[in-house]
Each structure stands twice: as structure tokens, then as C-alpha cells.
Design an enzyme around this catalytic site. Structure first.
Site, PDB file in Angstrom:
ATOM      1  N   SER A 171       0.812  -1.163  -0.062  1.00 49.14           N
ATOM      2  CA  SER A 171       0.078  -0.012   0.153  1.00 49.14           C
ATOM      3  C   SER A 171       0.753   1.230   0.026  1.00 49.14           C
ATOM      4  CB  SER A 171      -0.869  -0.173   0.962  1.00 49.14           C
ATOM      5  OG  SER A 171      -1.796  -0.892   1.259  1.00 49.14           O
TER       6      SER A 171
HETATM    7  N1  SAH Z   1      -0.936  -5.044   4.081  1.00 49.74           N
HETATM    8  C1  SAH Z   1      -0.172  -5.441   2.833  1.00 49.74           C
HETATM    9  C2  SAH Z   1      -1.117  -4.911   1.498  1.00 49.74           C
HETATM   10  C3  SAH Z   1      -1.155  -5.925   0.456  1.00 49.74           C
HETATM   11  S1  SAH Z   1      -2.080  -5.976  -0.719  1.00 49.74           S
HETATM   12  C4  SAH Z   1       1.128  -4.565   2.682  1.00 49.74           C
HETATM   13  O1  SAH Z   1       1.239  -4.083   3.756  1.00 49.74           O
HETATM   14  O2  SAH Z   1       1.659  -4.920   1.802  1.00 49.74           O
HETATM   15  C5  SAH Z   1      -3.829  -6.967  -0.305  1.00 49.74           C
HETATM   16  C6  SAH Z   1      -3.217  -8.412   0.102  1.00 49.74           C
HETATM   17  O3  SAH Z   1      -4.512  -8.884   0.731  1.00 49.74           O
HETATM   18  C7  SAH Z   1      -2.837  -9.167  -0.951  1.00 49.74           C
HETATM   19  O4  SAH Z   1      -1.570  -9.969  -0.657  1.00 49.74           O
HETATM   20  C8  SAH Z   1      -4.018 -10.349  -1.247  1.00 49.74           C
HETATM   21  O5  SAH Z   1      -3.360 -11.585  -1.472  1.00 49.74           O
HETATM   22  C9  SAH Z   1      -4.591 -10.246   0.293  1.00 49.74           C
HETATM   23  N2  SAH Z   1      -5.816 -10.839   0.096  1.00 49.74           N
HETATM   24  C10 SAH Z   1      -6.848 -10.785  -0.665  1.00 49.74           C
HETATM   25  N3  SAH Z   1      -7.971 -11.057  -0.380  1.00 49.74           N
HETATM   26  C11 SAH Z   1      -7.791 -12.012   0.724  1.00 49.74           C
HETATM   27  C12 SAH Z   1      -8.375 -12.965   1.564  1.00 49.74           C
HETATM   28  N4  SAH Z   1      -9.691 -13.062   1.457  1.00 49.74           N
HETATM   29  N5  SAH Z   1      -7.753 -13.383   2.718  1.00 49.74           N
HETATM   30  C13 SAH Z   1      -6.442 -13.051   2.953  1.00 49.74           C
HETATM   31  N6  SAH Z   1      -5.576 -12.234   2.158  1.00 49.74           N
HETATM   32  C14 SAH Z   1      -6.382 -11.627   1.001  1.00 49.74           C
END
Ligand code: SAH
Length: 226
Positions: free
Chosen positions: A75
Site C-alpha cells: 500500500s
Molecule cells: N497489507 C499489505 C497490503 C497487501 S495488498 C502490505 O502492507 O503489503 C492486499 C493483500 O490482501 C494481498 O496480498 C492479497 O493476496 C490479500 N488478500 C486478498 N483477499 C484476501 C483474503 N480473502 N484473505 C487473505 N488475504 C487476502
């Protein structure tokens, strides 16, 4: 108040990954309305370049989301800061659940500010890399799990705070059920073209006070595990 500082060796870097680059990012976050000095200090002291591919290191301290593989992104720092300050505004939560570990950056920011972080990721390879980063940074207060985060983490509920870092049309029921009665939840809700960061706060009687914090753009919350 930084309850779990990172080891100084984590902050080595030169040029675009130097302390000066992080200081500039911290100044920018302040200029763009981030008020919580604890959050700014933690971002100033967190090596974001450790969370992305080497080829992108020169952009690590830009205020922008960056690709982390598997179609996912780390993010934007402003969004991480805004979500973190929104979670801490009414007091420091003891137990925080994050849905969407991704690179692990948001979890590491939180883990420096609260006693215990639980984080769930559906893509195994991303989780494996994030766990390696948690170990390298010496953070022992992050527990992580490979699962569909729409189910939350029932065995560890209730949580004082919950943060979703992927956007769905609504907050999954199972996740909301795992928020303590006076807990705080921050999440992006809506479609990719029309998304809002919302905060829900339990009033202790089973109802929630809901606020819109900002327009945002997150990857989608998917079902099942990858
Ligand atoms: N907090 C992260 C942002 C990653 S983007 C950071 O600091 O880098 C969002 C993430 O949510 C992705 O890795 C994606 O695989 C995950 N995601 C999407 N749907 C999900 C679900 N149902 N359960 C767990 N993770 C999920």
C-alpha cells in the site's frame, strides 16, 4: 511510543534507501495531513525497501503503492499511515487482526505500536516472504496464518482492532463478529473505481458508529486460498 523498536541494523541503506529518504517521506506524510507522531516516527524508522523487489528499491520511499508480485501491491505509505492512526485514535489496541498480509509492511508498522498483531494472507508465497521479513527484523509479536481472511481468525478472537488491506463490497460477517464490542475496524469498501476507507467503532451495545475517512484504491478481497 514505539513499543517494539527495530534493530538499528535494519535501517542501513544508501541513497534512495537511506535515512534521508525516509525522513523526506515522513515530512511528506505530515504535510499531507497525518497527525499521529507515533505513526510518523514508526514509518520514519521502518525500512520499506526490505518489503519490495530490489529492482524497485529506488522508489521505496515514494508515497505510492508498488507491485509485490502475484498481482498484489504494497500500500501507499500515506494510506498505511492513515489506517494506522485511525486504529490507534481511541487508545492502543492490545490485539490487532490484519486481513491481507501482502508484503508484511503494514503488519510491521503495527507491530511496533501495539502488543500483538495477527495477520492472514491467502497467497502462500507472499506469506512466506513476509514471514522471512518479520524474522529478519526481529519482530516476535506477529503471528501469521495462510487462510481465507474472510473467515477472520476465530481461535484468537475477539480483537480490539481489525484492519483489512483488500477491498470487498462489505465487511465479511465472520470478521465483524470477531471485533470486540468496543473495538475499531478500518477497511476499504467498494469497487476498484469507487472505494472508501471506512472506520467502524463498536458502541459496546452491539451497534457500530461508521465514518468515511478517505477515497482509496485497494486490490480486491478475494475468496479462498491461493
Ligand atoms: N497489507 C499489505 C497490503 C497487501 S495488498 C502490505 O502492507 O503489503 C492486499 C493483500 O490482501 C494481498 O496480498 C492479497 O493476496 C490479500 N488478500 C486478498 N483477499 C484476501 C483474503 N480473502 N484473505 C487473505 N488475504 C487476502
Amino acid at each position: 511510543m514505539n513499543v517494539h523498536p527495530l534493530p538499528p541494523s535494519a535501517l542501513k541503506g544508501e541513497g534512495m534507501t537511506s535515512q534521508r529518504a525516509r525522513d523526506r517521506l515522513a515530512t511528506k506524510l505530515k504535510e499531507e495531513g497525518i497527525r499521529d507522531q507515533r505513526v510518523i516516527d514508526v514509518i520514519r524508522n521502518t525500512p520499506r525497501h526490505h518489503f519490495i523487489d530490489q529492482a524497485l528499491h529506488s522508489r521505496a520511499y515514494e508515497n505510492t503503492a508498488l507491485p509485490i508480485g502475484h498481482g498484489q501491491t504494497i500500500s501507499q505509505p500515506w494510506v498505511v499511515a492513515r489506517m494506522t492512526e485511525a486504529l490507534l485514535e481511541f487508545g492502543v489496541p492490545q490485539k490487532v487482526l490484519e486481513i491481507g498480509t501482502g508484503s508484511g509492511y503494514q503488519a510491521v508498522v503495527l507491530a511496533q505500536l501495539v502488543p500483538q498483531v495477527y495477520t492472514v494472507e491467502r497467497i502462500e508465497e507472499l506469506l512466506r516472504q513476509a514471514r522471512r521479513r518479520f524474522r529478519q527484523l526481529g519482530l516476535s509479536n506477529i503471528r501469521s496464518r495462510h487462510d481465507d481472511g474472510k473467515l477472520g481468525w476465530a481461535d484468537e478472537a475477539p480483537f480490539d482492532a481489525i484492519i483489512l488491506t483488500a477491498a470487498g463490497d462489505a465487511i465479511p460477517h465472520a470478521v465483524l463478529d470477531q471485533l470486540s464490542p468496543t473495538g475499531v475496524l478500518v477497511a476499504p469498501v467498494g469497487s476498484p473505481s469507487n472505494q472508501m476507507l471506512i472506520r467502524m467503532r463498536g458502541d459496546g451495545q452491539g451497534d457500530f458508529i461508521q465514518e468515511e475517512l478517505a477515497a482509496v484504491s485497494f486490490v480486491p478481497l478475494l475468496g479462498g486460498i491461493g
